[in-house]
Scaffold this active site. Structure first.
Site, PDB file in Angstrom:
ATOM      1  CG  ASP A  81      -2.128  -0.889   1.035  1.00 33.19           C
ATOM      2  OD1 ASP A  81      -2.031  -1.842   0.239  1.00 33.19           O
ATOM      3  OD2 ASP A  81      -3.164  -0.651   1.679  1.00 33.19           O
ATOM      4  CB  CYS A 122       1.628  -6.330   3.976  1.00 27.66           C
ATOM      5  SG  CYS A 122       3.325  -6.052   4.555  1.00 27.66           S
ATOM      6  CG  ASP A 123      -1.582  -2.519   4.743  1.00 26.88           C
ATOM      7  OD1 ASP A 123      -0.584  -2.921   5.352  1.00 26.88           O
ATOM      8  OD2 ASP A 123      -1.880  -1.326   4.674  1.00 26.88           O
ATOM      9  CE  LYS A 124      -6.282  -2.944   1.887  1.00 23.90           C
ATOM     10  NZ  LYS A 124      -5.038  -2.320   2.368  1.00 23.90           N
ATOM     11  CB  CYS A 193       4.869  -0.149   8.253  1.00 22.61           C
ATOM     12  SG  CYS A 193       5.261   0.080   6.505  1.00 22.61           S
ATOM     13  CD  GLU A 489      -4.403   2.332   3.032  1.00 25.24           C
ATOM     14  OE1 GLU A 489      -4.671   1.313   3.682  1.00 25.24           O
ATOM     15  OE2 GLU A 489      -3.250   2.777   2.889  1.00 25.24           O
ATOM     16  CB  SER A 515      -2.556   4.758   5.615  1.00 27.15           C
ATOM     17  OG  SER A 515      -1.479   4.177   6.304  1.00 27.15           O
TER      18      SER A 515
END
Length: 612
Positions: A81, A122-124, A193, A489, A515
């Protein structure tokens, strides 16, 4: 007893061809009576949170085979992202969640796998795999790649992360040399992150859901202790197979673990740790896949009674995920919540019969087990690297200060109301969300003037051109699941507001999302979205908007009659941006938009349209 699903392709004369192909993958005669366990990896060189996963699937595979299973690994996609941010690449981020879920389903069902190990980060990727696990409902365990170490530089007194690099780059007073130093220092290692952003939030929530092992969300990616999580995940997958196929134990299945009570536990943790607002979107999506009746009103109810016990970047520069681990990790937060009577401690987990048993074993303030204490002393080494398990640094001591430390007890909570809230009003009939953990108390009630933008790009230009001033409510619309499409985002607009000194003087409202690195009065997921006829599409420049977090309300300060008149006018025009946007919407994105629901439903596919 349930039979192995894999028998469909491994038993019977008519499956000779399938067995021939299985043999070509390395299977032997004795393997056809063992459970076949799929390993869904997500290695890619595009994403720092996944760059170190290449060999970890085989690490799990060898452990599965050592304890009596057959392991078969495959990969799915992963979008970064942060790299996709600020351009049309972000249109693909949320839709990739559905592709990931589908790809796991396709591989597991096409090959009749008996169980699943999800290697995410990570995010997704974690949400997509979580959706798949609940959709498939076969024995499943999650293990993530782990968080990145926080960055450090002599030019800043606090630790750094990606957001610091973005904010300093937009600060006109910062020298090129300082920007370059932050850029080179913010993301020093492999891993997700380092703050309580979306990736780490979701990996922590899998612990609360009961689908991953203690430490999954908090042991840094570089530490040798994380290797044991991968090995144990392989063993647990085989154990779950025995419990389901050998004993028909429903708590060996995702839907037997991730029940309504488990979703309440996960959301309670999320609120207590001030997690990313994206977690709401993903938990709602996962609940739908698991046919769990968990919705926005449940989140609203929990947000009013759960205190904030942990505050981590981006909500404070003082702590990062590595500090949460030193304080006892997720099990320590769950322990404090349990003592406050805020959890369903009879919920099952993949590693303990109940959450209560897990907390008793793993909460550093409850156990004297030196092995557990040593585990939570695992810390960062401060050495830039992309190699997993490459260091074994330990803190000299744990942070067990529950009055002023990283994790607090309820009596010393950062706030008696938690870190996430749902707001309702005439501008968001079905709700919108705000990370209260990142909002200064001075603006918990905020009335401002609407400054309307039809896209994130237009908002960024307006902010950088000083068109936004103190007291404005920046409204960014037609950025929802359908309208974007893809629900981008809004990290750049919020970062630029900060760099312009407006972080505590403006609000931002959008039908898009934020985010996990966002802080400030940033309100997202406005539902229904503008493209679906939501009232955010009726806001005009100069309107007054009142945001009241304590009352959980957000309203456009116009009469019902005026709102109805505007709606009639918009119905006649069509619900689309006033301005033409230079945005390439491909067939893949159009397909996503065609079926996407608004954020209050998790932005999942509208099953009513599919079922006709």
């Amino acid at each position: 007893m349930p039979e192995y699903r894999s028998k469909t392709s491994t038993h019977g004369r008519n499956m000779a061809g399938a067995r021939a192909l299985w043999r070509a993958t390395g299977m032997r005669d004795g393997d056809f009576h063992k459970p076949i366990i799929a390993i869904a990896n997500s290695f890619t060189q595009f994403v720092p949170g996944h760059v170190h996963l290449k060999d970890l699937g085989q690490l799990v595979a060898r452990e599965i085979e050592r304890v009596g299973g057959v392991a078969k690994e495959f990969d799915t996609i992963a979008v970064d992202d942060g790299i996709a941010m600020g351009h049309d690449g972000m249109l693909y981020s949320l839709p990739s969640r559905e592709i990931i879920a589908d790809s796991v389903e396709y591989m597991v069902n096409a090959h009749c796998a008996d169980a699943l190990v999800c290697i995410s980060n990570c995010d997704k990727i974690t949400p997509g795999m979580l959706m798949a696990a609940l959709r498939l409902n076969i024995p499943t365990v999650f293990v993530s790649g782990g968080p990145m170490e926080a960055g450090k530089t002599k030019l800043a007194e606090h630790k750094l992360d990606l957001i610091d690099a973005m904010v300093i780059a937009a600060d006109d007073s910062a020298s090129d040399e300082k920007v370059a130093e932050f850029e080179r220092s913010a993301c020093p290692t492999c891993g997700s992150c380092s703050g309580m952003f979306t990736a780490n939030s979701m990996n922590c929530l899998t612990e609360a859901l009961g689908l991953s092992l203690p430490g999954n969300g908090t042991v840094v990616a570089t530490h040798a202790d994380r290797e044991q999580l991968f090995l144990r995940a392989g063993r647990v997958a085989v154990e779950l197979c025995h419990r389901w196929y050998g004993g028909e134990d429903p708590t060996a299945l995702p839907r037997g673990i991730a029940t309504f009570e488990a979703f309440e536990n996960a959301m309670t943790l999320d609120i207590a740790m001030g997690g990313s607002t994206n977690t709401i979107l993903h938990l709602l999506a996962a609940a739908q896949e698991g046919e769990v009746a968990f919705g926005m009103h449940d989140i609203d109810r929990l947000s009013k009674r759960v205190p904030q016990l942990c505050k981590v970047a981006p909500n404070t520069p003082k702590y990062h995920i590595e500090d949460v681990h030193r304080a006892g990790g997720i099990m320590a937060i769950l322990g404090e919540l349990a003592r406050g009577g805020l959890l369903h401690t009879n919920a099952a987990t993949v590693h303990a019969r109940t959450l209560a048993e897990a907390i008793a074993q793993w909460d550093v303030t409850q156990t004297d087990d030196e092995t557990v204490h040593t585990f939570y002393k695992a810390g960062p080494a401060g050495i830039p690297t992309q190699i997993a398990f490459s260091q074994a640094t330990r803190w000299d001591s744990l942070d067990t200060d529950r009055s002023e430390g990283c994790i607090r007890d309820i009596a010393h909570a950062f706030s008696q109301e938690g870190g996430l809230a749902v707001l309702y009003g005439n501008i968001a009939r079905d709700g919108c969300v705000v990370k209260t953990a990142g909002v200064d108390e001075s603006i918990h009630v905020f009335e401002g003037t609407a400054r309307v933008f039809e896209s994130q790009d237009a908002a960024v230009k307006g902010i950088l051109a000083d068109e936004v001033v103190a007291g404005d409510v920046v409204v960014i619309r037609y950025e929802g699941p359908k309208g974007g499409p893809g629900m981008q985002e809004m990290l750049y607009p919020t970062s630029y507001l900060k760099s312009k000194g407006l972080g505590k003087q403006c609000a931002l409202l959008t039908d898009g999302r934020f985010s996990g690195g966002t802080s400030g009065l940033s309100i997202g997921h406005a539902s229904p979205e503008a493209a679906a006829g939501g009232a955010i599409g009726l806001v005009r420049d100069g309107d007054r908007i009142l945001i009241d977090i304590p009352k959980r309300s957000i309203n456009l300060l116009i009469s019902d009659e005026e709102l109805a008149l505007r709606r009639a006018e918009q119905d006649a025009k069509g619900w689309k941006p006033v301005e033409v946007r230079p945005r390439k919407v491909t067939t893949a994105l159009k397909a996503y938009a065609l079926l996407a629901t608004s954020a209050d439903k998790g932005a999942v596919r509208d099953k009513a349209l599919l079922d006709g």
